[in-house]
Enzyme design. Structure first.
Site, PDB file in Angstrom:
ATOM      1  N   HIS A 282       0.963  -1.270  -0.082  1.00 55.57           N
ATOM      2  CA  HIS A 282       0.142  -0.001  -0.003  1.00 55.57           C
ATOM      3  C   HIS A 282       1.051   1.120   0.162  1.00 55.57           C
ATOM      4  CE1 HIS A 282      -3.795   2.241   1.181  1.00 55.57           C
ATOM      5  NE2 HIS A 282      -2.881   3.185   1.583  1.00 55.57           N
ATOM      6  N   GLU A 283       1.772   1.446   0.804  1.00 56.13           N
ATOM      7  CA  GLU A 283       2.587   2.451   0.951  1.00 56.13           C
ATOM      8  C   GLU A 283       3.472   2.621  -0.461  1.00 56.13           C
ATOM      9  OE1 GLU A 283       2.255   4.524   3.268  1.00 56.13           O
ATOM     10  OE2 GLU A 283       0.777   3.405   4.461  1.00 56.13           O
ATOM     11  N   HIS A 286       1.723   4.330  -3.213  1.00 55.19           N
ATOM     12  CA  HIS A 286       1.705   5.717  -2.939  1.00 55.19           C
ATOM     13  C   HIS A 286       2.966   6.488  -3.736  1.00 55.19           C
ATOM     14  CE1 HIS A 286      -1.961   6.225  -0.940  1.00 55.19           C
ATOM     15  NE2 HIS A 286      -1.290   5.720   0.286  1.00 55.19           N
ATOM     16  N   GLU A 305      -5.847   6.846  -1.802  1.00 59.72           N
ATOM     17  CA  GLU A 305      -5.997   5.604  -1.062  1.00 59.72           C
ATOM     18  C   GLU A 305      -6.534   4.511  -1.527  1.00 59.72           C
ATOM     19  OE1 GLU A 305      -4.262   5.739   1.492  1.00 59.72           O
ATOM     20  OE2 GLU A 305      -3.826   7.862   1.662  1.00 59.72           O
TER      21      GLU A 305
END
Length: 625
Positions: A282-283, A286, A305
């Site tokens: 997820h990070e 980004h 997100e």
């Protein structure tokens, strides 16, 4: 700014002696000429280009910091007032300078005003700034590190009985202004040149690599970092630590305070590995969606997100390729979103957000529903079309910002995608309802005797008396498979579009009533499905005879839809009993995860109370919890 307002402002600044009341009158007049005070947004007067920032942090002892920032800006309008975001900082007003980029003309700061509501400072300058001219604004400041984990804050940890401290930043959403004066809105991207003073026994980290270290005094050095690409203020990140090396994300750096990231011994539990892998993925997602391409404002944050949550599941499924992750998405993100996003108690994924409301959109709803909508687009666009379109989107919008409609314009701009959409309907129109309407649809499928079926949609609610807007309809991508497809190694994929109105639609080539059909294949669509009584009973028969014919995701979907339809008093109890009769033989974790979640679902307004309590008690006994 209008010409009239500018002339009035210039006259006041040129002829009236400087006083706090004059400054207040000027700033309030200028503020009102742009927008209402409630929006708390910066007037569109300056374009930031480059920040040169130096910070010295005392993350132990008195937990303070000091610094100097020089902001290179371009004036977008003639103006005698400079607005900057600034909160909880001590400004050394004598240090404030405004100089044109040539360095030959200084603009005196004749007065200033602190605006606590919008968290800004206003600098009144003479002579005024001129449109399209570049300037440098320099300010010295100091501050106290935050008590919570926002802005610039300190964390402590123990090692062999000794207490150690480290300094970290978390500037999302509007906490950059608590660390240095800036233009703290995501669309206002600039380059950053950062220097951090640190004790010699510590290490400084930031978004880019360190390019030099210079001695300040015994025990202290300056670390200078390479200039960043264009980024928003909230993406700037740095840390001062006393160990080598260590989630908040910026380009080139990721911090995490999640203890699940640390697995001291290899875990044999699939769920532990899935959770840890999803956090990392997820990070990292980004870096592209959030940092490289940034939502223009916080009401578009699902672009960051939602996509990151979706791609985290995709990446994790490649690392743990046993089918668990795909089913886990259905049982967690998809289940949680459908369970909580029920009109009228929820909110749309895209709603206007004021500057003081930004944290409200950083919730499970944004992350999970956003990911579900991304997954739905992937299914109806086709995986390869989706991948190519997202790649084009990132390349097109890199180092810039984006809105919902920017994304959808790029994703829908190929013939191969248009061929999969309703005729003469753009992707932005297909997705408009999914983004702006509260909740999601319930699709009811009633099979007729002539090999056809009737389709209807309405907004799913637990109560028929709920106050629902009349235009709450969606373009629904409907897919289905039948029992005759079940044994095929490559079952046919059938798809059609249900238009956004209350009319009924008939579909052809439906199998004989003795065979079941399942709509919403792999629960790719963001909606629930209800069937006629016969089809529910045929599904119950299949679950009893051989539930393994159906995928875990389909079994979880059938049981979950039945649970919530019963809670809405839309399904008979005997049908529910028939569907759940096989569960003692169910062994798959994905199905049990949904059963467990529904057994612990809190009561929500509108749910049929008797049905809900009876069913939850039944599930609790079944689960022995």
């Amino acid at each position: 700014m209008t010409v009239t307002t500018q002339l009035w402002l210039f006259t006041v600044c040129s002829t009236v002696s400087s006083s706090s009341s004059t400054v207040q009158l000027i700033t309030e007049k200028l503020w009102d000429s742009h927008h209402s005070v409630e929006s708390k947004r910066l007037p569109d007067l300056l374009e930031p280009m480059h920040y040169t920032l130096a910070l010295k942090v005392y993350h132990w002892g008195n937990r303070t910091f000091s610094g100097r920032v020089s902001i290179a800006v371009r004036a977008k309008e003639d103006s005698s007032v400079v607005f900057l975001h600034c909160s909880k900082l001590n400004i050394f007003w004598d240090s404030v300078q405004v100089i044109d980029s040539s360095g030959t003309r200084q603009h005196r700061v004749v007065d200033h005003k602190i605006l606590p509501g919008p968290e800004m400072i206003a600098l009144v300058v003479r002579p005024r700034l001129i449109k399209d001219v570049a300037y440098n604004i320099s300010i010295e400041f100091s501050g106290v590190m935050a008590e919570d984990e926002y802005g610039l804050y300190s964390l402590s940890y123990s090692n062999n009985g000794d207490t150690h401290y480290m300094a970290l930043t978390q500037l999302q959403t509007t906490y950059g202004r608590q660390v240095f004066p800036c233009l703290d809105e995501p669309a206002l991207k600039a380059r950053f040149s950062l220097r951090v003073a640190r004790p010699t026994n510590c290490t400084a980290l930031s978004n880019t690599r360190r390019i030099s270290t210079t001695l300040i005094e015994p025990g202290w050095v300056w670390d200078e970092f390479e200039t960043t690409p264009l980024i928003s203020t909230y993406i700037l990140a740095f840390a001062v630590i006393d160990f080598d090396y260590l989630t908040v994300t910026g380009p080139g750096i990721t911090f995490s305070g999640d203890e699940r990231m640390v697995q001291r011994t290899p875990s044999s539990r699939t769920q532990d590995r899935v959770v840890t892998t999803k956090i990392v993925a997820h990070e990292l997602a980004h870096m592209w969606l959030g940092n490289l391409v940034t939502p223009a404002w916080w009401d578009h944050i699902w672009l960051s997100e939602g996509f990151a949550t979706f791609f985290a599941a995709q990446a994790t499924s490649l690392i743990i390729p046993d089918g668990y992750v795909e089913g886990s998405f259905v049982a967690h993100e998809h289940w949680l979103s459908l369970a909580t996003d029920v009109a009228p108690m929820s909110r749309a994924i895209y709603v206007p957000v004021l500057s003081n409301q930004t944290l409200l959109v950083f919730d499970d709803h944004t992350y999970n529903k956003g990911a579900c909508l991304v997954r739905m687009m992937q299914f109806f666009m086709g995986e390869m079309n989706f991948r190519r379109s997202v790649s084009t989107y990132i390349k097109t919008r890199q180092f810039s910002t984006s809105t919902n409609w920017d994304l959808l314009s790029v994703l829908g701009d190929t013939n191969t995608v248009r061929e999969r959409l309703p005729e003469s309907v753009e992707l932005s129109e297909v997705m408009r309802g999914w983004l702006t309407i509260v909740g999601y649809p319930l699709i009811t499928i009633t099979r007729l005797s002539n090999g056809t079926a009737r389709l209807e949609q309405r907004l799913f609610t637990y109560s028929t008396s709920a106050d629902i807007p009349a235009d709450s309809f969606f373009w629904v991508p409907l897919s289905w498979i039948s029992e005759t497809d079940a044994l095929s190694s490559e079952p046919p994929y059938r798809n059609l579009w249900l238009p956004p109105n209350n009319s009924t639609l008939q579909i052809q080539d439906i199998p004989n009533e003795q065979y079941w059909i399942i709509a919403n294949v792999q629960r790719a669509g963001y909606y629930r499905v209800n069937y006629d009584t016969n089809n529910w009973l045929q599904l119950a028969r299949q679950l009893q005879q051989n539930h393994l014919i159906l995928t875990p995701s389909h079994r979880a979907q059938i049981l979950d839809d039945a649970f919530h339809l019963y809670c809405a008093n839309l399904l008979e109890e005997d049908i529910l009993e028939a569907l759940y009769a096989y569960v003692a033989r169910e062994l798959h974790a994905v199905v049990w995860k949904v059963l467990y979640a529904n057994a612990h679902l809190p009561y929500r307004e509108g749910i049929h109370p008797k049905n809900f309590m009876q069913l939850r008690d039944k599930l609790s006994r079944l689960l022995d919890v």
